[in-house]
Motif scaffolding. Structure first.
Motif, PDB file in Angstrom:
ATOM      1  N   PHE A 554       0.834  -1.213   0.000  1.00  0.00           N
ATOM      2  CA  PHE A 554       0.000   0.000   0.000  1.00  0.00           C
ATOM      3  C   PHE A 554       0.866   1.260   0.000  1.00  0.00           C
ATOM      4  N   TYR A 555       1.980   1.235   0.771  1.00  0.00           N
ATOM      5  CA  TYR A 555       2.807   2.437   0.935  1.00  0.00           C
ATOM      6  C   TYR A 555       3.666   2.726  -0.300  1.00  0.00           C
ATOM      7  N   SER A 556       4.079   1.678  -1.010  1.00  0.00           N
ATOM      8  CA  SER A 556       4.958   1.778  -2.179  1.00  0.00           C
ATOM      9  C   SER A 556       6.401   2.148  -1.818  1.00  0.00           C
ATOM     10  N   TYR A 557       6.646   2.626  -0.612  1.00  0.00           N
ATOM     11  CA  TYR A 557       8.017   2.936  -0.200  1.00  0.00           C
ATOM     12  C   TYR A 557       8.182   2.534   1.257  1.00  0.00           C
ATOM     13  N   ILE A 558       9.266   1.824   1.577  1.00  0.00           N
ATOM     14  CA  ILE A 558       9.556   1.518   2.985  1.00  0.00           C
ATOM     15  C   ILE A 558      11.036   1.755   3.229  1.00  0.00           C
ATOM     16  N   ASN A 559      11.379   2.144   4.437  1.00  0.00           N
ATOM     17  CA  ASN A 559      12.779   2.147   4.847  1.00  0.00           C
ATOM     18  C   ASN A 559      12.847   1.726   6.311  1.00  0.00           C
ATOM     19  N   HIS A 560      14.030   1.863   6.901  1.00  0.00           N
ATOM     20  CA  HIS A 560      14.182   1.357   8.267  1.00  0.00           C
ATOM     21  C   HIS A 560      13.366   2.147   9.269  1.00  0.00           C
ATOM     22  N   GLU A 561      12.835   3.297   8.860  1.00  0.00           N
ATOM     23  CA  GLU A 561      12.048   4.116   9.792  1.00  0.00           C
ATOM     24  C   GLU A 561      10.545   3.872   9.660  1.00  0.00           C
ATOM     25  N   THR A 562      10.145   2.985   8.733  1.00  0.00           N
ATOM     26  CA  THR A 562       8.717   2.771   8.543  1.00  0.00           C
ATOM     27  C   THR A 562       8.095   2.039   9.735  1.00  0.00           C
ATOM     28  N   PHE A 563       8.865   1.137  10.355  1.00  0.00           N
ATOM     29  CA  PHE A 563       8.332   0.354  11.487  1.00  0.00           C
ATOM     30  C   PHE A 563       9.235   0.543  12.705  1.00  0.00           C
ATOM     31  N   PRO A 564       9.235   1.724  13.336  1.00  0.00           N
ATOM     32  CA  PRO A 564      10.150   1.988  14.440  1.00  0.00           C
ATOM     33  C   PRO A 564       9.678   1.364  15.749  1.00  0.00           C
ATOM     34  N   ALA A 565      10.531   1.425  16.776  1.00  0.00           N
ATOM     35  CA  ALA A 565      10.231   0.804  18.066  1.00  0.00           C
ATOM     36  C   ALA A 565       8.879   1.238  18.646  1.00  0.00           C
ATOM     37  N   PRO A 566       8.470   2.515  18.527  1.00  0.00           N
ATOM     38  CA  PRO A 566       7.169   2.876  19.107  1.00  0.00           C
ATOM     39  C   PRO A 566       5.995   2.074  18.526  1.00  0.00           C
ATOM     40  N   VAL A 567       6.157   1.518  17.311  1.00  0.00           N
ATOM     41  CA  VAL A 567       5.089   0.679  16.758  1.00  0.00           C
ATOM     42  C   VAL A 567       4.908  -0.575  17.623  1.00  0.00           C
ATOM     43  N   SER A 568       6.015  -1.111  18.140  1.00  0.00           N
ATOM     44  CA  SER A 568       5.908  -2.277  19.021  1.00  0.00           C
ATOM     45  C   SER A 568       5.146  -1.927  20.293  1.00  0.00           C
ATOM     46  N   MET A 569       5.447  -0.744  20.829  1.00  0.00           N
ATOM     47  CA  MET A 569       4.746  -0.275  22.034  1.00  0.00           C
ATOM     48  C   MET A 569       3.256  -0.130  21.742  1.00  0.00           C
TER      49      MET A 569
END
Lengths: 630, 393
Positions: A554-569
């Motif tokens: 859906f996003y068409s672009y991802i990098n290492h900041e797309t799923f940061p630690a706060p998403v786990s929280m």
């Protein structure tokens, strides 16, 4: 790019080139630098260890108290022009008071709630504190000048200054004072008695509430002073300074052994050294990777921390007996089917793309919550690194589609398999851990996934990220409209939710819950813990991996900041809010927590503050989760 | 009893905050009746909360100032210009929702933002498919404008900016062995490669390159690596907060080489956070308050008058972007496709960052930014004069 770069380190397709400094000189510098930064970690780790020792709580609000301390110090130094000792006393008093308030308002009302509720309350409190600071002081970083003398002592090729010595003095001094307080004063005995067995201490006449209040006040005063010192050290304070610092403090005290105050100092210094040597060997970008890998190794080899006492009691499980047996709200079958049908039919009646996109996001995050509620709720392995599974799924599917030419419809389930396999393999070393150690190990795994994505450029394209990810399409028609971003995640979610509900009602579900309730009993009953945990993580990895893959397309672009630690929280918050182990709860939790920030959008910069307050209220009045624990 | 009081306090607080939220909702629904006076609205997706909130706050200062000036000058053919700033926290799941909202809202003429690549480029397909211009005025990712013909950017092109920086460091300052510290994200990484290439072409050697994580604060050990490459100059590809931090720590570590930093350190905060340590740091900037051009002087005077501080790189770009879009809309009208076509044909639009702006219709980017060589002198940014500053470190 390797040629022509003397000692500078590059990750080439052949892998890292390790450059060993050839003389002893640099190693002395790296050692001193490691101790200097470890010294800073120790300030936070000591407070965290104290709180954990007494209330068995990883206090995520501690980083925020540290930030508040820095701002009180900034007010004292730049606005009131107070002398340094007065500033210190003011900061300690202010933060001590804040700690007592946090304990009274945020945590004491939850003392009979499941143990997991206070953890969530500390997350909510930290949102409220960080956002309030941002509103009061603006998000701009500010300078916090030090009034200390500027002389420096040259050691090796570098130097240390007065502030380094003061920080070391405060760290070691406070640990010494705490040690004395716990050993030789009556209140200190009460604290230790409470730490060992709260109920027994209470029966012996210990005022447990007073003990908790004291501990929070002391730890918070120390946390505030740390914020002040570190702010002066870097001449920078900002409202978000607490999160990273708190994370490092938690890791440091884990290395030393949770709840162990002298161990926290040793663990911090060791963490500083590990990071510094990691930079020396691999380069600056590998610092945290090295630290988190070392953390996992230590946890696996010495599960109670490096400095645990031999006669220590086994760590208490975080959930298990601590999940209060609550009566889950069970929806009748017809209601579940009715709701599902309504949800599926919604885009036919409502054509607002914004609403559909928001709900579509909620369904995607519900996949993550579904995955987490299985391992955290049903099996009792509270994972704090679940965003890593999303990232693995997202990268696997994108790279399969782009580099291997796999059709998107096939790449998504394949990505689920990759996330299942890789996720389980990464968490496998943590299977022998219990309670909080599992959480921290998974947190480390999540960070490792992000850092490997950043550094493994030949595969993942490193910091540039993956661009031009093709959208999902059927028969050449891309599914990009508002309806499809709603329907596709919803259909996948309903399928997985049905599967997971069936699973939980089977003997497999009962076995998994048995592991959560009492792993010793489960094992003596013939349950192979590792196999069942592995099975649960594989299923969870598949679900989250598919979720991540869908997001990537859906996003068409991802990098290492797309799923940061706060998403786990956020995922953990969804799961606890919905009710641990509760499938419908996970979906509801995701809908609420994705929806609320959108609902409060009109409140602009106030909306995250409102979100934090609402979160606290929900925990306060419904600690077992909206739909209850299953 | 106490419990009851707490409960009720909590409830009152909760209700109040909900009411606040709803109270702010109300005005959004009231619309003026006269279509000729109806505002022209630009959507902004950017971080007002979360870890990038400071940049969103700087954007907002630039936007507010530009709006005042546009509306004081009659707005868009008599219609007032408005900005609808939606907080995204630079979180991709929120930027895509905001994108759907803007695309569906017929009042929105074009969109500006978001801040990070991960957040901005996730929303690009939605703007492209919805036919709404996404104008990324800080998006330097090399692939950003490849999102489609509705995705435009006037962010500084690193392929232009880095040779300018290399000229300063190598040709003007005479550095031959350069060590580079760069923030390890898409911007830092692309800049590093381009700088290394440009420096080699000018006869200098890049002896070391250290990528650091965005939230890093401790650089002591990284600087030992830098020191051991024996550089004669240090180049920073950093934002202002980390740039100030590195400079402080490298002076404390006893490194005395000249420091040349990319233009993104240009901010009063760089001076505040770096203190005495940043004295003598060289940088280039397309925008400099001392620039005598009238549009720059108008901007600087209005900005310092309104906020009491000097403008920085991000607020000046926000200001610039909004004025540029206002110019385009004045020329081409408020139709969304007309705005896209207007961007392709706009000529000599005034700009504090570029002098005048002109887009390459193929890449949808702006070429040839202005560039001024600066050095930090007596606690302020000053024009660099050849031959004097070389030995100031």
């Amino acid at each position: 790019m390797g040629a022509g770069y003397g000692q500078g380190f590059e990750l080439t397709p052949e892998g890292p080139i390790i450059v060993f400094p050839t003389t002893l000189g640099p190693w002395l510098d790296y050692t001193i630098n490691g101790l200097v930064i470890g010294n800073i970690y120790a300030l936070l780790a000591v407070g965290l260890a104290l709180i954990f020792g007494v209330s068995h709580l990883i206090n995520f609000a501690h980083g925020s108290v540290y930030m508040v301390g820095a701002y009180i110090g900034w007010l004292c130094v730049t606005k009131l022009n107070l002398p340094l000792p007065v500033t210190f006393v003011t900061v300690a008093a202010g933060c001590g008071l804040l700690g007592a308030v946090i304990e009274r308002v945020g945590l004491r009302p939850l003392r009979n709630a499941p143990r997991i509720a206070p953890l969530l309350a500390t997350i909510g409190l930290s949102v409220v504190l960080d956002q309030s600071a941002q509103l009061l002081f603006s998000p701009d970083p500010r300078a916090l000048p030090t009034q200390l003398p500027t002389w420096r002592i040259a050691i090796g090729g570098g130097s240390i200054g007065a502030l380094d010595l003061l920080i070391a003095g405060v760290g070691i001094g406070s640990a010494g004072l705490l040690y004395g307080f716990l050993r030789f004063t009556k209140l200190g005995w009460a604290v230790r008695a409470t730490a060992l067995d709260r109920d027994a201490a209470q029966q012996c006449g210990v005022d447990v509430d007073k003990v908790n209040r004291t501990v929070f006040a002391i730890a918070s005063a120390l946390g505030g002073v740390s914020g002040l010192l570190v702010g002066m050290y870097y001449n920078t304070i900002d409202p978000n300074m607490g999160f990273q610092a708190g994370l490092k403090g938690i890791v440091a005290q884990l290395i030393g052994g949770v709840g162990n105050v002298p161990g926290a100092i040793a663990g911090s210094l060791l963490l500083g050294l590990i990071e510094s040597y990691g930079i020396a060997l691999f380069g600056t970008s590998y610092r945290n990777l090295f630290a988190f890998v070392a953390l996992i190794l230590i946890l696996v080899l010495r599960p109670n921390g490096l400095f645990a006492q031999a006669r220590r009691l086994p760590p208490e499980p975080l959930t298990g007996t601590f999940i209060a047996p609550s009566r889950p709200l069970v929806l009748p079958k017809w209601a579940v089917w009715g709701l599902a049908a309504l949800a599926l039919a919604l885009p036919l009646a409502v054509q607002q793309p914004y609403l559909l996109q928001t709900l579509g996001n909620a369904w995607l995050y519900a996949l993550l919550a579904l995955s987490l509620t299985l391992v955290a709720g049903t099996v009792g392995q509270v994972s704090l690194g679940h965003a890593g599974l999303l990232a693995i799924g997202a990268y696997a599917s994108s790279l399969l589609a782009l580099d291997a030419g796999v059709p998107v419809l096939l790449a998504v389930p394949l990505a689920g398999l990759v996330a299942a396999a890789l996720g389980t393999a990464l968490v496998y070393p943590a299977f022998r851990l219990r309670g909080h150690y599992v959480s921290i190990a998974t947190l480390a795994v999540g960070e490792i996934v992000t850092l490997v994505i950043l550094n493994w450029e030949s595969l993942t394209r490193g910091p540039i990220g993956v661009t031009g990810i093709p959208p999902l399409s059927v028969a050449g028609k891309p599914l990009v409209s508002g309806q499809w971003v709603y329907w596709v995640p919803l259909a996948v979610l309903l399928a997985f939710a049905a599967l997971q509900s069936r699973l939980l009602n089977s003997h497999l579900g009962r076995t998994l819950r048995a592991i959560r309730e009492d792993d010793v009993a489960a094992r003596s009953y013939g349950v192979d813990l590792n196999r069942y945990k592995g099975l649960a993580f594989a299923v969870a990895g598949f679900i989250a991996g598919v979720g991540g893959a869908l997001m990537a397309h859906f996003y068409s672009y991802i990098n290492h900041e797309t799923f940061p630690a706060p998403v786990s929280m956020l995922a953990l918050t969804m799961v606890i809010l919905g009710g641990l182990g509760n499938v419908a709860g996970a979906v509801l939790g995701a809908a609420v927590l994705v929806g609320l920030p959108e609902l409060f959008r009109a409140a602009a910069e106030y909306r995250m503050l409102i979100y934090g307050v609402v979160l606290l209220l929900l925990i306060r009045f419904r600690p077992q989760g909206l739909l209850g624990t299953v | 009893m106490l419990d009851l009081i707490l409960r009720s306090t909590a409830l009152v607080a909760g209700t109040l905050s909900l009411l606040t939220a709803l109270g702010v909702v109300q005005p959004a629904f009231s619309q003026p009746a006269d279509p000729a006076k109806e505002p022209v609205v630009l959507g902004v997706s950017g971080p007002l909360t979360g870890q990038y909130a400071q940049y969103g706050a700087q954007w907002q200062r630039g936007f507010d100032l530009a709006l005042e000036q546009v509306n004081a000058g009659g707005g868009i053919q008599g219609r007032p210009l408005r900005v609808q700033f939606e907080d995204s926290q630079s979180d991709p799941k929120q930027t895509v929702a905001i994108a759907r909202k803007f695309v569906a809202d017929s009042r929105i003429v074009a969109e500006l933002g978001d801040f990070t690549s991960a957040a901005s480029m996730a929303a690009s397909p939605i703007y492209q498919n919805g036919g709404l211009v996404q104008f990324g005025f800080t998006n330097s990712h090399p692939d950003f404008t490849r999102g489609g013909d509705f995705v435009w950017s006037n962010a500084l092109n690193q392929a232009e900016e880095m040779p300018v920086l290399a000229d300063y460091a190598v040709t003007a300052l005479g550095l031959k062995r350069v060590a580079l510290l760069f923030i390890n994200n898409d911007w830092g990484r692309t800049s590093k490669d381009l700088f290394a290439k440009a420096a080699r072409e000018r006869g200098a050697e890049v002896v070391g390159a250290e990528g650091y994580l965005a939230d890093e604060k401790d650089f002591r050990s990284a600087l030992v690596r830098v020191r051991d490459t024996r550089p004669d100059g240090i180049v920073l590809v950093s934002y202002y907060a980390d740039g100030a931090q590195i400079t402080r720590q490298l002076r404390e570590a006893g490194l005395t080489q000249p420091v040349v930093a990319a233009g993104s350190v240009y901010s009063p905060k760089f001076l505040e956070l770096g203190g005495a340590a940043v004295e003598g740091v060289h940088t280039t900037t397309p925008f400099f308050p001392g620039d005598p051009r009238p549009e720059v002087q108008t901007f600087v005077k209005a900005y310092t008058g309104k906020y009491g501080i000097e403008p920085d790189a991000y607020s000046s770009r926000a200001y610039d972007a909004l004025l540029l879009l206002a110019t385009v809309i004045r020329q081409s009208g408020t139709d969304r496709t007309a705005v896209r076509d207007g961007l392709a044909t706009v000529k000599d639009a005034p700009s504090v960052v570029y002098g005048t702006v002109r887009f390459d219709p193929q890449t949808r980017r702006v070429d040839k930014p202005l560039s001024t060589r600066l050095v930090v002198k007596n606690g302020g940014f000053a024009l660099w004069e050849p031959g004097t500053a070389k030995v100031s470190n």
